[in-house]
Scaffold this motif. Structure first.
Motif, PDB file in Angstrom:
ATOM      1  N   VAL A  27      -0.894   5.629   9.656  1.00 31.63           N
ATOM      2  CA  VAL A  27       0.316   5.260  10.405  1.00 31.63           C
ATOM      3  C   VAL A  27       0.121   4.108  11.371  1.00 31.63           C
ATOM      4  CG1 VAL A  27       1.362   7.547  10.197  1.00 31.63           C
ATOM      5  CG2 VAL A  27      -0.062   7.022  12.180  1.00 31.63           C
ATOM      6  N   ALA A  28      -1.113   3.856  11.808  1.00 35.79           N
ATOM      7  CA  ALA A  28      -1.339   2.763  12.762  1.00 35.79           C
ATOM      8  C   ALA A  28      -1.017   1.402  12.164  1.00 35.79           C
ATOM      9  CB  ALA A  28      -2.776   2.791  13.273  1.00 35.79           C
ATOM     10  N   HIS A  29      -0.888   1.325  10.840  1.00 41.39           N
ATOM     11  CA  HIS A  29      -0.499   0.065  10.208  1.00 41.39           C
ATOM     12  C   HIS A  29       0.936  -0.321  10.563  1.00 41.39           C
ATOM     13  CE1 HIS A  29      -4.123  -0.415   7.867  1.00 41.39           C
ATOM     14  NE2 HIS A  29      -4.007   0.811   7.401  1.00 41.39           N
ATOM     15  N   PHE A  30       1.750   0.677  10.937  1.00 49.90           N
ATOM     16  CA  PHE A  30       3.143   0.360  11.265  1.00 49.90           C
ATOM     17  C   PHE A  30       3.623   1.029  12.552  1.00 49.90           C
ATOM     18  CE2 PHE A  30       3.016   3.881   8.264  1.00 49.90           C
ATOM     19  CZ  PHE A  30       3.801   4.850   8.883  1.00 49.90           C
ATOM     20  N   TRP A  31       2.813   1.885  13.154  1.00 45.65           N
ATOM     21  CA  TRP A  31       3.191   2.570  14.390  1.00 45.65           C
ATOM     22  C   TRP A  31       1.969   2.598  15.298  1.00 45.65           C
ATOM     23  CZ3 TRP A  31       8.107   4.241  15.336  1.00 45.65           C
ATOM     24  CH2 TRP A  31       8.302   4.985  16.504  1.00 45.65           C
ATOM     25  N   LEU A 131      -2.455   0.028  -1.520  1.00 47.55           N
ATOM     26  CA  LEU A 131      -1.856   0.213  -2.847  1.00 47.55           C
ATOM     27  C   LEU A 131      -2.889   0.029  -3.950  1.00 47.55           C
ATOM     28  CD1 LEU A 131       1.481  -1.622  -2.117  1.00 47.55           C
ATOM     29  CD2 LEU A 131       1.248   0.809  -2.639  1.00 47.55           C
ATOM     30  N   LEU A 132      -3.708  -1.014  -3.837  1.00 46.57           N
ATOM     31  CA  LEU A 132      -4.728  -1.253  -4.856  1.00 46.57           C
ATOM     32  C   LEU A 132      -5.712  -0.086  -4.942  1.00 46.57           C
ATOM     33  CD1 LEU A 132      -5.468  -5.045  -4.297  1.00 46.57           C
ATOM     34  CD2 LEU A 132      -4.345  -4.004  -6.288  1.00 46.57           C
ATOM     35  N   ALA A 133      -6.063   0.486  -3.794  1.00 44.66           N
ATOM     36  CA  ALA A 133      -6.996   1.625  -3.779  1.00 44.66           C
ATOM     37  C   ALA A 133      -6.424   2.835  -4.511  1.00 44.66           C
ATOM     38  CB  ALA A 133      -7.341   2.001  -2.337  1.00 44.66           C
ATOM     39  N   VAL A 145       5.732   2.241  -8.716  1.00 44.47           N
ATOM     40  CA  VAL A 145       5.039   3.028  -7.696  1.00 44.47           C
ATOM     41  C   VAL A 145       5.402   4.486  -7.887  1.00 44.47           C
ATOM     42  CG1 VAL A 145       4.768   3.415  -5.221  1.00 44.47           C
ATOM     43  CG2 VAL A 145       5.083   1.104  -6.086  1.00 44.47           C
ATOM     44  N   PRO A 146       4.408   5.358  -7.920  1.00 40.79           N
ATOM     45  CA  PRO A 146       4.725   6.784  -8.025  1.00 40.79           C
ATOM     46  C   PRO A 146       5.595   7.212  -6.838  1.00 40.79           C
ATOM     47  CG  PRO A 146       2.345   6.380  -8.142  1.00 40.79           C
ATOM     48  CD  PRO A 146       2.985   5.089  -7.798  1.00 40.79           C
ATOM     49  N   LEU A 152       4.931   4.475  -0.994  1.00 40.38           N
ATOM     50  CA  LEU A 152       6.183   3.741  -0.769  1.00 40.38           C
ATOM     51  C   LEU A 152       6.206   3.128   0.627  1.00 40.38           C
ATOM     52  CD1 LEU A 152       8.706   6.177  -2.485  1.00 40.38           C
ATOM     53  CD2 LEU A 152       7.792   4.026  -3.377  1.00 40.38           C
ATOM     54  N   THR A 153       5.608   3.804   1.604  1.00 41.33           N
ATOM     55  CA  THR A 153       5.519   3.265   2.959  1.00 41.33           C
ATOM     56  C   THR A 153       4.648   2.008   2.960  1.00 41.33           C
ATOM     57  OG1 THR A 153       5.793   5.472   3.892  1.00 41.33           O
ATOM     58  CG2 THR A 153       4.878   3.799   5.341  1.00 41.33           C
ATOM     59  N   ALA A 154       3.535   2.038   2.227  1.00 42.82           N
ATOM     60  CA  ALA A 154       2.675   0.858   2.133  1.00 42.82           C
ATOM     61  C   ALA A 154       3.404  -0.281   1.437  1.00 42.82           C
ATOM     62  CB  ALA A 154       1.380   1.200   1.395  1.00 42.82           C
ATOM     63  N   LEU A 155       4.152   0.021   0.379  1.00 44.00           N
ATOM     64  CA  LEU A 155       4.909  -1.016  -0.323  1.00 44.00           C
ATOM     65  C   LEU A 155       5.988  -1.598   0.597  1.00 44.00           C
ATOM     66  CD1 LEU A 155       5.377  -2.585  -2.945  1.00 44.00           C
ATOM     67  CD2 LEU A 155       6.974  -0.774  -3.634  1.00 44.00           C
ATOM     68  N   PHE A 156       6.653  -0.746   1.367  1.00 42.62           N
ATOM     69  CA  PHE A 156       7.656  -1.218   2.333  1.00 42.62           C
ATOM     70  C   PHE A 156       7.003  -2.167   3.344  1.00 42.62           C
ATOM     71  CE2 PHE A 156       9.660  -0.860   6.503  1.00 42.62           C
ATOM     72  CZ  PHE A 156      10.951  -1.255   6.200  1.00 42.62           C
ATOM     73  N   GLY A 157       5.848  -1.784   3.882  1.00 47.44           N
ATOM     74  CA  GLY A 157       5.151  -2.642   4.842  1.00 47.44           C
ATOM     75  C   GLY A 157       4.778  -3.978   4.239  1.00 47.44           C
ATOM     76  N   MET A 158       4.326  -3.952   2.993  1.00 51.18           N
ATOM     77  CA  MET A 158       3.959  -5.202   2.330  1.00 51.18           C
ATOM     78  C   MET A 158       5.182  -6.087   2.119  1.00 51.18           C
ATOM     79  SD  MET A 158       1.834  -5.686  -1.147  1.00 51.18           S
ATOM     80  CE  MET A 158       1.792  -7.268  -1.962  1.00 51.18           C
TER      81      MET A 158
END
Length: 195
Positions: A27-31, A131-133, A145-146, A152-158
């Motif tokens: 979560v620290a990637h966006f919060w 996502l790649l991982a 994306v599954p 989906l949160t990572a894709l949204f951030g990207m």
């Protein structure tokens, strides 16, 4: 911060230190999450009956306290999550600073835009690596994306960071930003070579 700490504990028991690392990887990637705020929240969750804890002895280290979500904590978290309304308008500090940029020196605005670009590039790369991982190649527009909310949160951030970068490319000349602050595109090289 309490709901965030409780949500992170739903992934399994953890010490404050372990929970902070869990937050840093997710979560620290966006919060933004500070260690001190997270640590301070854990005893509060326990006092409210939403978490329990136990001392765990360690060899050659001080004992550590492990926290775990209680049934009441799990129910309270679901109640909170299903009751959240997104009616509040999000704050976007970059937009506010950009709105008032006419009152600042141009060099300050250029530094602001360069910092915004660095931040967006870092977020884009962090989310791409997540996502790649997980075996998702996010470099196309139609990404299969599954239905995993975390992916989906990572894709949204990207995608959000890509939109920021496209916007910064679009406005760079408006503020006299240096050309090297922007990555050149094929079209911009062709136009630059024309008299």
């Amino acid at each position: 911060m309490g709901w965030l700490a409780l949500g992170l504990l739903l992934d399994g028991p953890a010490s404050g230190y372990d929970l902070w690392h869990r937050a840093e990887r997710s979560v620290a990637h966006f919060w933004p999450v500070t260690r001190s705020a997270l640590y301070a929240e854990l005893p509060r969750l326990e006092q409210r009956g939403l978490a329990s804890s136990a001392e765990v002895p360690q060899r050659n280290y001080p004992d550590k306290r492990i926290y775990e979500v209680t049934d009441a904590g799990r129910a309270a978290f679901v109640d909170w999550l299903t009751g959240v309304e997104l009616a509040e308008r999000p704050r976007h500090p970059q937009q506010l600073l950009l709105f008032f940029a006419a009152h600042a020196p141009a060099a300050h605005t250029q530094r602001l835009l360069a910092g915004w670009r660095r931040q967006a590039e870092q977020v884009r790369e962090n989310c791409r690596q997540i996502l790649l991982a997980k075996g998702v190649c996010p470099d196309g527009r139609q990404v299969p994306v599954p239905a995993d909310p975390r992916l989906l949160t990572a894709l949204f951030g990207m995608r959000r960071s890509e939109a920021d970068l496209a916007f910064l490319d679009e406005i760079a000349d408006s503020f006299g930003a240096a050309a090297e602050a922007r990555p050149p595109t094929a079209g911009s090289r062709e136009q630059a070579s024309k008299p």
